[in-house]
Scaffold this motif. Structure first.
Motif, PDB file in Angstrom:
ATOM      1  N   SER A  43     -58.486 -75.350  11.328  1.00  0.00           N
ATOM      2  CA  SER A  43     -58.226 -76.240  10.190  1.00  0.00           C
ATOM      3  C   SER A  43     -58.509 -77.692  10.559  1.00  0.00           C
ATOM      4  O   SER A  43     -58.991 -78.471   9.728  1.00  0.00           O
ATOM      5  CB  SER A  43     -56.766 -76.118   9.727  1.00  0.00           C
ATOM      6  OG  SER A  43     -56.513 -74.819   9.269  1.00  0.00           O
ATOM      7  N   GLU A  85     -56.300 -74.720   3.440  1.00  0.00           N
ATOM      8  CA  GLU A  85     -55.416 -73.614   3.786  1.00  0.00           C
ATOM      9  C   GLU A  85     -54.160 -73.708   2.912  1.00  0.00           C
ATOM     10  O   GLU A  85     -53.649 -74.807   2.661  1.00  0.00           O
ATOM     11  CB  GLU A  85     -55.049 -73.757   5.264  1.00  0.00           C
ATOM     12  CG  GLU A  85     -54.280 -72.597   5.810  1.00  0.00           C
ATOM     13  CD  GLU A  85     -54.094 -72.708   7.328  1.00  0.00           C
ATOM     14  OE1 GLU A  85     -54.738 -73.545   7.984  1.00  0.00           O
ATOM     15  OE2 GLU A  85     -53.294 -71.937   7.850  1.00  0.00           O
ATOM     16  N   ASP A 162     -60.802 -72.642   3.920  1.00  0.00           N
ATOM     17  CA  ASP A 162     -59.856 -72.489   5.031  1.00  0.00           C
ATOM     18  C   ASP A 162     -58.886 -71.348   4.720  1.00  0.00           C
ATOM     19  O   ASP A 162     -58.042 -71.478   3.832  1.00  0.00           O
ATOM     20  CB  ASP A 162     -59.107 -73.815   5.253  1.00  0.00           C
ATOM     21  CG  ASP A 162     -58.435 -73.855   6.623  1.00  0.00           C
ATOM     22  OD1 ASP A 162     -58.394 -72.806   7.303  1.00  0.00           O
ATOM     23  OD2 ASP A 162     -57.941 -74.934   7.014  1.00  0.00           O
ATOM     24  N   GLU A 163     -59.042 -70.262   5.423  1.00  0.00           N
ATOM     25  CA  GLU A 163     -58.190 -69.067   5.289  1.00  0.00           C
ATOM     26  C   GLU A 163     -58.070 -68.558   3.849  1.00  0.00           C
ATOM     27  O   GLU A 163     -56.958 -68.376   3.341  1.00  0.00           O
ATOM     28  CB  GLU A 163     -56.770 -69.343   5.822  1.00  0.00           C
ATOM     29  CG  GLU A 163     -56.720 -69.849   7.237  1.00  0.00           C
ATOM     30  CD  GLU A 163     -56.929 -68.776   8.306  1.00  0.00           C
ATOM     31  OE1 GLU A 163     -57.099 -67.591   7.946  1.00  0.00           O
ATOM     32  OE2 GLU A 163     -56.944 -69.144   9.494  1.00  0.00           O
TER      33      GLU A 163
HETATM   34 MG   LIG Z   1     -55.640 -73.177   9.953  1.00  0.00          MG
END
Ligand SMILES: [Mg+2]
Ligand SMILES: Nc1ncnc2c1ncn2[C@@H]1O[C@H](COP(=O)(O)OP(=O)(O)OP(=O)(O)O)[C@@H](O)[C@H]1O
Length: 260
Positions: A43, A85, A162-163
């Motif tokens: 991240s 995220e 992100d994720e």
């Molecule tokens: Mg992360």
């Protein structure tokens, strides 16, 4: 020339660097995945690209031009969209209002923006039928779709995800990965930070492994998927996670069958 390049980048939050000496490139039209354990720095790397973090040293280059000094808003205007995220959608606002925020600062006319809403609704039919509904009513997976849709409202050239599979039910995870492939096929370059390494590598063109703030391995996604080292560390082979891994292997196979 790569669309985006990081050269010898060092970055952190408050003094001590988290990422050190990062070299990475993203070529137009590819999906690149960042694989790494919890806290490895994925991240942080994504934030350094979108401008949320300023590097201590090194260069961020877009189209070969140094953009270290550009704010996140300016980078967004240059075509870099960040889907963070944890989604971070506005739960009290409607789907349509969340999408509007994705086009914030966009100077194109109302008709062009309406066309963009129509396009994301075609990509995400579940959003299209519920534009007036408050986003907080949606499931985790649907909120993730909304976060991606909001990112697309700025018409990015580079989408940082992100994720996107975190906290999402398996069926919707498959849909999200299919969508990512479709977006790449529409010409958007994608950087995908994922703990779900197997599925991320299954759809990626190339991958980088991030460990303790360093890039320790990079290469074609297929090579990384086949690497025994990666298998042991990130795909769970030979560990207690073997059962769930077999599950995710099955899902990756199904996914590949859907895509190709
Ligand atoms: Mg992360
Ligand atoms: N806001 C912050 N301030 C200070 N340190 C932070 C901050 N956010 C993250 N860190 C630290 O930076 C390191 C890398 O974190 P990062 O969130 O980039 O990892 P990650 O690979 O994305 O992990 P995850 O898979 O859990 O999302 C960790 O040691 C973390 O504690």
């Amino acid at each position: 020339m790569p669309l985006l390049e990081l050269k010898n980048l060092t970055v952190g939050y408050t003094g001590a660097p988290i990422l050190q000496g990062i070299d990475l490139s993203l070529n137009a039209g590819e999906i690149v995945t960042l694989v790494g354990a919890n806290g490895a720095g994925k991240s942080t790397l994504v934030k350094a690209i979108s401008g949320l973090l300023q590097p201590y040293s090194g260069e961020v280059l877009l189209d070969g031009r140094k953009i270290n000094a550009l704010s996140p808003a300016k980078r967004l205007r240059e075509g870099i969209a960040h889907v963070p995220e944890g989604r971070q959608i506005f739960a009290g606002l409607t789907v349509a209002e969340n999408l509007d925020l994705g086009a914030y600062g966009d100077r194109s006319d109302a008709e062009a923006r309406a066309q963009r809403v129509a396009h994301v609704c075609e990509l995400f039919p579940v959003l299209g039928t519920r534009l007036g509904e408050v986003a907080g009513n949606f499931s985790g997976g649907q909120q993730q779709l909304l976060a991606i849709a909001r990112g697309l409202m700025s018409k990015p050239r580079l989408l940082l995800l992100d994720e996107p599979s975190l906290g999402v039910a398996p069926l919707l995870v498959a849909e999200i990965f299919r969508l990512i492939v479709r977006l790449r096929d529409e010409g958007i370059t994608i950087l995908l930070a994922e703990q779900n390494a197997r599925q991320a590598l299954a759809i990626a063109d190339r991958g980088y492994v991030v460990e303790n703030g360093l890039i320790t391995l990079e290469g074609p996604a297929r090579t990384l998927l086949d690497s025994p080292e990666i298998a042991e560390r990130y795909l769970g082979v030979g560990t207690a996670a073997e059962v769930s891994c077999t599950e995710s292997a099955r899902m990756a196979e199904r996914l590949r069958a859907c895509i190709w």
